[in-house]
Motif scaffolding. Structure first.
Motif, PDB file in Angstrom:
ATOM      1  N   ILE A 258       0.831  -1.203   0.000  1.00 35.38           N
ATOM      2  CA  ILE A 258       0.000   0.000   0.000  1.00 35.38           C
ATOM      3  C   ILE A 258       0.869   1.258   0.000  1.00 35.38           C
ATOM      4  CG2 ILE A 258      -1.663   1.325   1.375  1.00 35.38           C
ATOM      5  CD1 ILE A 258      -2.859  -1.369   2.253  1.00 35.38           C
ATOM      6  N   ASP A 259       1.969   1.235   0.750  1.00 39.57           N
ATOM      7  CA  ASP A 259       2.895   2.377   0.734  1.00 39.57           C
ATOM      8  C   ASP A 259       3.404   2.637  -0.680  1.00 39.57           C
ATOM      9  OD1 ASP A 259       2.697   2.916   3.435  1.00 39.57           O
ATOM     10  OD2 ASP A 259       4.434   1.690   3.979  1.00 39.57           O
ATOM     11  N   HIS A 260       3.695   1.559  -1.406  1.00 38.50           N
ATOM     12  CA  HIS A 260       4.171   1.703  -2.785  1.00 38.50           C
ATOM     13  C   HIS A 260       3.085   2.328  -3.657  1.00 38.50           C
ATOM     14  CE1 HIS A 260       6.476   0.832  -6.395  1.00 38.50           C
ATOM     15  NE2 HIS A 260       5.406   0.245  -6.913  1.00 38.50           N
ATOM     16  N   GLN A 261       1.829   1.918  -3.451  1.00 40.86           N
ATOM     17  CA  GLN A 261       0.729   2.508  -4.212  1.00 40.86           C
ATOM     18  C   GLN A 261       0.588   3.998  -3.904  1.00 40.86           C
ATOM     19  OE1 GLN A 261      -2.491  -0.027  -2.878  1.00 40.86           O
ATOM     20  NE2 GLN A 261      -2.350  -1.343  -4.691  1.00 40.86           N
ATOM     21  N   LEU A 262       0.678   4.347  -2.629  1.00 38.07           N
ATOM     22  CA  LEU A 262       0.517   5.749  -2.245  1.00 38.07           C
ATOM     23  C   LEU A 262       1.651   6.616  -2.779  1.00 38.07           C
ATOM     24  CD1 LEU A 262      -0.682   5.381   1.476  1.00 38.07           C
ATOM     25  CD2 LEU A 262      -2.068   5.626  -0.597  1.00 38.07           C
ATOM     26  N   SER A 263       2.835   6.031  -2.895  1.00 32.07           N
ATOM     27  CA  SER A 263       3.970   6.811  -3.407  1.00 32.07           C
ATOM     28  C   SER A 263       3.782   7.190  -4.867  1.00 32.07           C
ATOM     29  CB  SER A 263       5.266   6.015  -3.236  1.00 32.07           C
ATOM     30  OG  SER A 263       5.276   4.872  -4.095  1.00 32.07           O
ATOM     31  N   ALA A 264       2.885   6.485  -5.569  1.00 31.13           N
ATOM     32  CA  ALA A 264       2.638   6.776  -6.987  1.00 31.13           C
ATOM     33  C   ALA A 264       1.518   7.788  -7.193  1.00 31.13           C
ATOM     34  CB  ALA A 264       2.302   5.475  -7.724  1.00 31.13           C
ATOM     35  N   LEU A 265       0.902   8.254  -6.118  1.00 26.08           N
ATOM     36  CA  LEU A 265      -0.199   9.209  -6.253  1.00 26.08           C
ATOM     37  C   LEU A 265       0.328  10.574  -6.698  1.00 26.08           C
ATOM     38  CD1 LEU A 265      -2.349   8.422  -3.063  1.00 26.08           C
ATOM     39  CD2 LEU A 265      -2.544   7.458  -5.362  1.00 26.08           C
ATOM     40  N   PRO A 266      -0.480  11.311  -7.452  1.00 20.59           N
ATOM     41  CA  PRO A 266      -0.047  12.635  -7.922  1.00 20.59           C
ATOM     42  C   PRO A 266      -0.074  13.704  -6.839  1.00 20.59           C
ATOM     43  CG  PRO A 266      -2.273  12.181  -8.654  1.00 20.59           C
ATOM     44  CD  PRO A 266      -1.775  10.925  -8.024  1.00 20.59           C
ATOM     45  N   GLY A 267      -0.715  13.415  -5.725  1.00 24.53           N
ATOM     46  CA  GLY A 267      -0.786  14.362  -4.617  1.00 24.53           C
ATOM     47  C   GLY A 267      -0.832  13.605  -3.301  1.00 24.53           C
ATOM     48  N   PRO A 268      -0.703  14.309  -2.190  1.00 21.49           N
ATOM     49  CA  PRO A 268      -0.709  13.631  -0.892  1.00 21.49           C
ATOM     50  C   PRO A 268      -2.098  13.132  -0.510  1.00 21.49           C
ATOM     51  CG  PRO A 268      -0.610  16.007  -0.594  1.00 21.49           C
ATOM     52  CD  PRO A 268      -0.485  15.768  -2.064  1.00 21.49           C
ATOM     53  N   ALA A 269      -2.129  12.014   0.187  1.00 23.47           N
ATOM     54  CA  ALA A 269      -3.382  11.488   0.732  1.00 23.47           C
ATOM     55  C   ALA A 269      -3.567  12.035   2.142  1.00 23.47           C
ATOM     56  CB  ALA A 269      -3.357   9.966   0.757  1.00 23.47           C
TER      57      ALA A 269
ATOM     58  N   LYS B 150      -9.202  -2.213   4.307  1.00 20.76           N
ATOM     59  CA  LYS B 150      -9.999  -3.328   4.798  1.00 20.76           C
ATOM     60  C   LYS B 150      -9.505  -4.619   4.165  1.00 20.76           C
ATOM     61  CE  LYS B 150     -14.721  -5.018   5.448  1.00 20.76           C
ATOM     62  NZ  LYS B 150     -16.165  -4.759   5.220  1.00 20.76           N
ATOM     63  N   ASP B 151      -9.194  -5.586   5.020  1.00 21.07           N
ATOM     64  CA  ASP B 151      -8.720  -6.897   4.565  1.00 21.07           C
ATOM     65  C   ASP B 151      -7.549  -6.780   3.592  1.00 21.07           C
ATOM     66  OD1 ASP B 151     -10.676  -8.097   6.125  1.00 21.07           O
ATOM     67  OD2 ASP B 151     -12.143  -8.108   4.497  1.00 21.07           O
ATOM     68  N   GLY B 152      -6.658  -5.845   3.866  1.00 20.73           N
ATOM     69  CA  GLY B 152      -5.419  -5.750   3.108  1.00 20.73           C
ATOM     70  C   GLY B 152      -5.455  -4.867   1.881  1.00 20.73           C
ATOM     71  N   PHE B 153      -6.606  -4.248   1.559  1.00 18.30           N
ATOM     72  CA  PHE B 153      -6.712  -3.412   0.364  1.00 18.30           C
ATOM     73  C   PHE B 153      -7.267  -2.036   0.722  1.00 18.30           C
ATOM     74  CE2 PHE B 153      -6.833  -7.749  -1.212  1.00 18.30           C
ATOM     75  CZ  PHE B 153      -5.971  -7.707  -2.297  1.00 18.30           C
TER      76      PHE B 153
ATOM     77  N   LYS C  99      -5.917   4.084 -10.892  1.00 10.43           N
ATOM     78  CA  LYS C  99      -5.046   3.028 -11.418  1.00 10.43           C
ATOM     79  C   LYS C  99      -3.997   2.620 -10.389  1.00 10.43           C
ATOM     80  CE  LYS C  99      -1.933   1.963 -15.271  1.00 10.43           C
ATOM     81  NZ  LYS C  99      -1.313   2.473 -16.536  1.00 10.43           N
ATOM     82  N   ALA C 100      -3.442   3.595  -9.674  1.00 10.23           N
ATOM     83  CA  ALA C 100      -2.366   3.303  -8.719  1.00 10.23           C
ATOM     84  C   ALA C 100      -2.838   2.403  -7.584  1.00 10.23           C
ATOM     85  CB  ALA C 100      -1.799   4.605  -8.159  1.00 10.23           C
ATOM     86  N   VAL C 101      -4.073   2.608  -7.114  1.00 11.43           N
ATOM     87  CA  VAL C 101      -4.572   1.808  -5.986  1.00 11.43           C
ATOM     88  C   VAL C 101      -5.420   0.629  -6.454  1.00 11.43           C
ATOM     89  CG1 VAL C 101      -4.463   3.723  -4.365  1.00 11.43           C
ATOM     90  CG2 VAL C 101      -6.557   3.356  -5.686  1.00 11.43           C
ATOM     91  N   ASP C 102      -5.416   0.376  -7.769  1.00 11.40           N
ATOM     92  CA  ASP C 102      -6.107  -0.783  -8.332  1.00 11.40           C
ATOM     93  C   ASP C 102      -7.602  -0.748  -8.023  1.00 11.40           C
ATOM     94  OD1 ASP C 102      -6.217  -3.140  -9.782  1.00 11.40           O
ATOM     95  OD2 ASP C 102      -5.880  -4.422  -8.032  1.00 11.40           O
ATOM     96  N   GLY C 103      -8.200   0.446  -8.156  1.00 14.36           N
ATOM     97  CA  GLY C 103      -9.624   0.588  -7.875  1.00 14.36           C
ATOM     98  C   GLY C 103     -10.481   0.061  -9.007  1.00 14.36           C
TER      99      GLY C 103
END
Length: 370
Positions: free
Chosen positions: A257-268, A274-277, A300-304
């Motif tokens: 999840i940290d890797h996914q957040l690092s690919a975001l265009p802005g800060p979260a 929930k249950d790992g996702f 796309k980054a968080v596989d939504g």
């Protein structure tokens, strides 16, 4: 105005007491009956004093009425009086090894309800001492306070506590205390654990963390696969996200999840897992000009999508709209449908451009009928 003798008024109070006792039955006492009893008590006090003119007699009647009304208020809860048992519990536990302080809140009246609240300070106690205290509280409470709202909080370090609930294993309480102490040494901020490490209904709250993600990492390492819902709030003044974790999450899952957040265009600013996702995400959009592309890349980054639905919220960086002004923000259900029936953000509350962007994201990424 009709007047009543002192005897008449005392008989009225006695009658109300009988009525209250009759309504209580086997202590199953409804909220409506409590209200009736309370109104009856107030009426009795009013009628008993309204027409008394002699100062001495008035003081005497007021004293009698106050005592009778107090008894009525206590009796009308329907729960048995456990004052003596509560005091015995307090005096016994506060004298046990490892206990530095014990505060107790005991109530049995219709104003504050039926409450037995215990807060035991054991910051320097050993694990066996904590287990002994938890065992003794179980023993002394028994089923005597089943009709009371019972809470127990054990402080095991400065600004760190365990609240095991009403049914618990004393050994598990002590083991949880050791885990909380170890975590507190690493994060150095306030921690509250509800439940114990045994079972799957416990929750851990870490407050005002300087590095929320690292605090969550530390908690996951110490949990070592045990299930617990975790909330980590950031320290005031930081721009780091609030974490809310439900269900199992491994350290490896957190790294993903940290890797996914690092690919975001802005800060979260909020990350819900929930249950790992990732299932909830609030994103700060850097620029209105690139907002659409930023949201698409975030999804796309968080596989939504339908396999991993996400509640996605966003707001423009630096948006200074007040509460009553339209905001540059939005929300969409990614890979899902089922907006709250009270959701009005599609028609008001947002700026015109923000509404258009929200409609576009919903049209392309939610699963509602088009």
């Amino acid at each position: 105005m009709a007047t009543y003798s002192v005897d008449d008024r005392l008989l009225l109070i006695a009658g109300l007491a009988v009525l209250c006792a009759a309504m209580m039955g086997d202590h199953l006492f409804t909220g409506r009956n409590r209200q009736r009893c309370a109104r009856g008590t107030l009426l009795a006090r009013h009628q008993a004093t309204a027409a008394v003119t002699a100062p001495l007699t008035r003081r005497l009647v007021l004293t009698i009425v106050a005592l009778a009304a107090g008894l009525l208020v206590s009796a009308c809860t329907g729960a048995p009086d456990r004052t003596a048992e509560a005091e015995r519990l307090k005096s016994t536990v506060e004298a046990m090894p490892g206990v530095t302080d014990l505060s107790m809140s005991y109530h049995n009246d219709i104003v504050q309800g039926t409450i037995l609240d215990l807060h035991v300070s054991m910051e320097d106690a050993t694990e066996p001492q904590i287990a002994d205290v938890a065992t003794k509280i179980n023993e002394l409470r028994g089923n005597l306070f089943d009709e009371y709202d019972r809470t127990l909080k054990i402080s095991v370090a400065q600004f760190a506590s365990v609240s095991p609930g009403t049914e618990y294993d004393p050994i598990a309480v002590a083991r949880t205390a050791s885990l909380v102490r170890a975590l507190h040494q690493q994060v150095q901020t306030r921690i509250e654990w509800y439940g114990t490490i045994v079972g799957d209904t416990s929750s851990l709250k870490i407050f005002a963390a300087q590095a929320p993600g690292e605090a969550l990492d530390a908690a996951l390492r110490l949990l070592d696969g045990r299930r617990a819902d975790i909330e980590v709030s950031p320290a005031e003044g930081t721009s780091l996200p609030y974490w809310s974790v439900s269900g199992p999450l491994t350290p490896e899952g957190k790294q993903r999840i940290d890797h996914q957040l690092s690919a975001l265009p802005g800060p979260a600013s909020w990350v819900g897992v929930k249950d790992g996702f990732v299932t909830q995400l609030t994103l700060v959009i850097p620029s209105e000009a690139t907002a659409y592309q930023d949201l698409v890349s975030t999804i796309k980054a968080v596989d939504g999508g339908p396999q991993h639905p996400i509640i996605l919220r966003w707001a423009l960086a630096g948006d200074a709209a007040t509460r009553d002004e339209p905001r540059w923000a939005g929300m969409a259900l990614i890979g899902a449908c089922g907006y709250n029936k009270n959701d009005t953000t599609a028609t008001k509350g947002l700026t015109a451009h923000a509404q258009l962007l929200q409609q576009r994201i919903r049209r392309e990424f939610d699963t509602c009928p088009k």
